[in-house]
Design a protein around this motif. Structure first.
Motif, mmCIF file in Angstrom:
data_model
loop_
_atom_site.group_PDB
_atom_site.id
_atom_site.type_symbol
_atom_site.label_atom_id
_atom_site.label_comp_id
_atom_site.label_asym_id
_atom_site.label_seq_id
_atom_site.Cartn_x
_atom_site.Cartn_y
_atom_site.Cartn_z
ATOM 1 N N THR A 114 -15.132 -1.981 -5.257
ATOM 2 C CA THR A 114 -14.253 -1.027 -4.592
ATOM 3 C C THR A 114 -14.559 -0.998 -3.101
ATOM 4 O OG1 THR A 114 -15.788 0.775 -5.124
ATOM 5 C CG2 THR A 114 -13.930 0.442 -6.617
ATOM 6 N N ALA A 115 -13.513 -0.900 -2.315
ATOM 7 C CA ALA A 115 -13.656 -0.811 -0.864
ATOM 8 C C ALA A 115 -13.886 0.641 -0.465
ATOM 9 C CB ALA A 115 -12.396 -1.348 -0.182
ATOM 10 N N SER A 116 -14.545 0.829 0.656
ATOM 11 C CA SER A 116 -14.743 2.181 1.165
ATOM 12 C C SER A 116 -13.421 2.713 1.712
ATOM 13 C CB SER A 116 -15.788 2.173 2.282
ATOM 14 O OG SER A 116 -15.270 1.511 3.432
ATOM 15 N N ARG A 117 -13.386 4.003 1.980
ATOM 16 C CA ARG A 117 -12.170 4.591 2.514
ATOM 17 C C ARG A 117 -11.805 3.958 3.852
ATOM 18 N NH1 ARG A 117 -10.977 11.079 3.386
ATOM 19 N NH2 ARG A 117 -8.903 10.842 4.319
ATOM 20 N N GLN A 118 -12.813 3.690 4.683
ATOM 21 C CA GLN A 118 -12.564 3.064 5.981
ATOM 22 C C GLN A 118 -12.018 1.646 5.808
ATOM 23 O OE1 GLN A 118 -15.354 4.696 5.150
ATOM 24 N NE2 GLN A 118 -15.134 6.533 6.441
ATOM 25 N N GLN A 119 -12.526 0.943 4.806
ATOM 26 C CA GLN A 119 -12.050 -0.416 4.565
ATOM 27 C C GLN A 119 -10.612 -0.411 4.044
ATOM 28 O OE1 GLN A 119 -15.273 -1.486 1.948
ATOM 29 N NE2 GLN A 119 -16.305 -2.726 3.526
ATOM 30 N N VAL A 120 -10.287 0.536 3.181
ATOM 31 C CA VAL A 120 -8.907 0.659 2.705
ATOM 32 C C VAL A 120 -7.975 0.981 3.869
ATOM 33 C CG1 VAL A 120 -7.321 1.966 1.236
ATOM 34 C CG2 VAL A 120 -9.581 1.327 0.369
ATOM 35 N N ASP A 121 -8.424 1.849 4.758
ATOM 36 C CA ASP A 121 -7.626 2.187 5.938
ATOM 37 C C ASP A 121 -7.378 0.957 6.806
ATOM 38 O OD1 ASP A 121 -7.439 4.822 5.183
ATOM 39 O OD2 ASP A 121 -9.072 5.526 6.491
ATOM 40 N N ALA A 122 -8.360 0.079 6.865
ATOM 41 C CA ALA A 122 -8.198 -1.143 7.660
ATOM 42 C C ALA A 122 -7.117 -2.047 7.056
ATOM 43 C CB ALA A 122 -9.532 -1.889 7.746
ATOM 44 N N PHE A 137 0.814 -1.220 0.000
ATOM 45 C CA PHE A 137 0.000 0.000 0.000
ATOM 46 C C PHE A 137 0.846 1.269 0.000
ATOM 47 C CE2 PHE A 137 -2.458 -3.388 1.945
ATOM 48 C CZ PHE A 137 -3.634 -3.343 1.208
ATOM 49 N N LEU A 138 1.995 1.200 -0.641
ATOM 50 C CA LEU A 138 2.888 2.357 -0.685
ATOM 51 C C LEU A 138 2.824 3.036 -2.054
ATOM 52 C CD1 LEU A 138 5.006 4.131 0.651
ATOM 53 C CD2 LEU A 138 6.764 2.475 -0.039
ATOM 54 N N VAL A 139 3.180 2.316 -3.103
ATOM 55 C CA VAL A 139 3.079 2.835 -4.463
ATOM 56 C C VAL A 139 1.776 2.311 -5.047
ATOM 57 C CG1 VAL A 139 4.127 2.869 -6.768
ATOM 58 C CG2 VAL A 139 5.582 2.908 -4.722
ATOM 59 N N THR A 140 0.769 3.162 -5.104
ATOM 60 C CA THR A 140 -0.582 2.699 -5.437
ATOM 61 C C THR A 140 -1.170 3.354 -6.684
ATOM 62 O OG1 THR A 140 -1.568 4.333 -3.939
ATOM 63 C CG2 THR A 140 -1.091 2.156 -3.027
ATOM 64 N N ASN A 189 -9.572 -0.859 -5.946
ATOM 65 C CA ASN A 189 -8.864 0.241 -5.284
ATOM 66 C C ASN A 189 -8.063 -0.221 -4.072
ATOM 67 O OD1 ASN A 189 -11.140 -0.325 -3.727
ATOM 68 N ND2 ASN A 189 -11.408 1.808 -3.087
ATOM 69 N N VAL A 190 -7.835 -1.512 -3.962
ATOM 70 C CA VAL A 190 -6.965 -2.041 -2.904
ATOM 71 C C VAL A 190 -5.683 -2.522 -3.584
ATOM 72 C CG1 VAL A 190 -6.680 -3.787 -1.109
ATOM 73 C CG2 VAL A 190 -8.884 -2.643 -1.401
ATOM 74 N N VAL A 191 -4.713 -1.612 -3.703
ATOM 75 C CA VAL A 191 -3.458 -1.905 -4.384
ATOM 76 C C VAL A 191 -2.465 -2.453 -3.359
ATOM 77 C CG1 VAL A 191 -1.591 -0.975 -5.781
ATOM 78 C CG2 VAL A 191 -3.914 -0.100 -6.072
ATOM 79 N N ILE A 192 -2.243 -3.744 -3.435
ATOM 80 C CA ILE A 192 -1.343 -4.387 -2.467
ATOM 81 C C ILE A 192 0.085 -3.878 -2.628
ATOM 82 C CG2 ILE A 192 -0.360 -6.588 -1.723
ATOM 83 C CD1 ILE A 192 -3.213 -6.291 -0.903
ATOM 84 N N SER A 193 0.550 -3.818 -3.867
ATOM 85 C CA SER A 193 1.923 -3.363 -4.113
ATOM 86 C C SER A 193 2.072 -2.997 -5.579
ATOM 87 C CB SER A 193 2.932 -4.463 -3.741
ATOM 88 O OG SER A 193 2.739 -5.609 -4.562
ATOM 89 N N THR A 195 -16.191 -14.651 -3.225
ATOM 90 C CA THR A 195 -16.945 -13.429 -2.942
ATOM 91 C C THR A 195 -15.988 -12.249 -2.902
ATOM 92 O OG1 THR A 195 -16.705 -13.845 -0.559
ATOM 93 C CG2 THR A 195 -18.710 -14.656 -1.639
ATOM 94 N N PRO A 196 -16.496 -11.025 -3.055
ATOM 95 C CA PRO A 196 -15.617 -9.854 -3.074
ATOM 96 C C PRO A 196 -14.770 -9.735 -1.804
ATOM 97 C CG PRO A 196 -17.807 -9.265 -3.827
ATOM 98 C CD PRO A 196 -17.908 -10.669 -3.302
ATOM 99 N N ILE A 197 -13.541 -9.270 -1.997
ATOM 100 C CA ILE A 197 -12.644 -8.997 -0.876
ATOM 101 C C ILE A 197 -12.685 -7.505 -0.605
ATOM 102 C CG2 ILE A 197 -10.243 -9.017 -0.092
ATOM 103 C CD1 ILE A 197 -9.811 -11.487 -1.841
ATOM 104 N N LEU A 198 -13.281 -7.133 0.525
ATOM 105 C CA LEU A 198 -13.453 -5.719 0.859
ATOM 106 C C LEU A 198 -12.833 -5.342 2.203
ATOM 107 C CD1 LEU A 198 -17.155 -5.306 -0.335
ATOM 108 C CD2 LEU A 198 -15.093 -4.444 -1.462
ATOM 109 N N THR A 199 -12.513 -6.322 3.022
ATOM 110 C CA THR A 199 -11.904 -6.057 4.327
ATOM 111 C C THR A 199 -10.839 -7.109 4.602
ATOM 112 O OG1 THR A 199 -13.358 -7.484 5.649
ATOM 113 C CG2 THR A 199 -14.170 -5.261 5.136
ATOM 114 N N PRO A 200 -9.918 -6.842 5.509
ATOM 115 C CA PRO A 200 -8.939 -7.863 5.872
ATOM 116 C C PRO A 200 -9.592 -9.148 6.379
ATOM 117 C CG PRO A 200 -8.226 -5.722 6.668
ATOM 118 C CD PRO A 200 -9.616 -5.539 6.139
#
Length: 356
Positions: free
Chosen positions: A306-314, A120-123, A244-248, A167-172
């Motif tokens: 797409t994950a919500s902003r809170q989900q991306v933060d998680a 989640f650094l270079v996204t 919108n969840v860019v691992i790397s 199923t969709p991956i939206l949270t850890p």
């Protein structure tokens, strides 16, 4: 130069008539120098395009005096660490050159490139293009000196996402206990493990010929390779991308064995350097934005969530222990800080839109 002259006999038939970029045939030189450049790829994806462009640049700039012979699937089709196998082959001198993902080197003891694999650094494509500019890239590539390699350049390839077969991956929590296919990398594997996932490497041919994903719940990959992520009889069709969840990020190191480099004339070394920089520049210009790739995936029948902003933060919060370990190394800590600075200053890119 005797080593390369002997290789010409084997490479001659593979090249045939040597064509310039304008389509005109060069006069075939009696003893052109041929450098064997290996990759774990089969020549069909972005890495193959990069090698072909580099070979074209070298041929054109040298007037046919210096040639690049691609060696596809140089890591073998059965090995589970095929990128690492290519890396070891160029270190040993079995290959003169190689195109190896930067994420590969940490499992081979080279730590100077780990920052590019930091989660989640270079996204964004823009930040990735900035990250491979010589100012940062040369410093990261310098770590390859210790294994007898010269890093010519870093070439941007794309952004790594999660593609779910269920199923969709939206949270850890959605990845807890999930087996996720991912290319072998110490840093990448630790990031997936921090999400509670079980990362494994599965060969492409083995993966494609499965009746179904079996225990595999997802894959870490990019839109460029998404078409290869569908096993033979997967009822779910194309996997579900969390757009919108860019691992790397993924960049490729273009390297040459120092002994092979030392055997070249100064003019040939300059040709390699210029061709490498030109290839990087072209790849940066052609690198699509994530939203553009997502739209294309949707047009081809894929599903993007797409994950919500809170989900991306998680997801980001879950990476705390990974960064705690990475930043124990002062050099890696400094590079991470500089990449964060690049990301903070980069213009905002168009957001990914869900579909399907």
């Amino acid at each position: 130069m005797k080593q390369h002259a002997m290789r010409w006999a084997a490479g001659f038939l593979a090249f045939g008539l040597i064509l310039s970029a304008t389509g005109c045939a060069y006069e075939i030189l009696e003893n052109p120098t041929v450098l064997r450049l290996g990759t774990a790829e089969d020549g069909q994806g972005p890495a193959g395009d990069q090698i072909e462009e580099f070979a074209r640049q070298v041929e054109t700039r040298s007037g046919g005096k210096l040639l690049i012979q691609p060696v596809w699937r140089a890591g073998g089709q059965e090995l589970w660490d095929h990128d690492q196998a290519v890396a070891r082959s160029v270190v040993s001198g079995e290959l003169d050159m190689a195109l190896v993902p930067s994420r590969t080197w940490d499992s081979e003891g080279i730590l100077s490139l780990r920052a590019l694999s930091a989660p989640f650094l270079v996204t964004s494509s823009g930040v990735l293009n900035d990250a491979v500019e010589p100012e940062l890239a040369d410093e990261m590539l310098a770590g390859l000196d210790e294994v007898g390699l010269k890093g010519l350049t870093l070439i941007p390839e794309g952004l790594q996402l999660l593609f779910s077969f269920r199923t969709p991956i939206l949270t850890p929590a959605d990845t807890e206990g999930m087996v996720i296919r991912a290319a072998r990398s110490t840093t990448s594997y630790k990031a997936l493990a921090a999400l509670g996932a079980v990362p494994v490497e599965v060969q492409e041919l083995q993966f494609a010929n499965q009746d179904d994903p079996g225990q595999l719940g997802a894959a870490e990959s990019s839109f460029a390779y998404a078409a290869q992520l569908r096993p033979a009889r997967t009822k779910t069709g194309m996997p579900i991308a969390t757009g919108n969840v860019v691992i790397s990020s993924k960049a490729n190191t273009l390297v040459i064995n120092m002994k092979a480099l030392d055997e070249l004339e100064e003019g040939d070394r300059q040709v390699l350097s210029e061709a490498a920089n030109s290839t990087r520049h072209q790849a940066s210009e052609l690198l699509p934005g994530l939203s553009e790739e997502a739209r294309k995936y949707c047009r081809n029948g894929g599903t993007v969530v797409t994950a919500s902003r809170q989900q991306v933060d998680a997801f980001r919060l879950a990476m705390t222990p990974v960064y705690a370990e990475l930043e124990q190394d002062p050099h890696t800590r400094d590079l991470i800080a500089r990449l964060r600075d690049l990301a903070a200053k980069a213009p905002a890119e168009a957001p990914v839109e869900p579909c399907g």
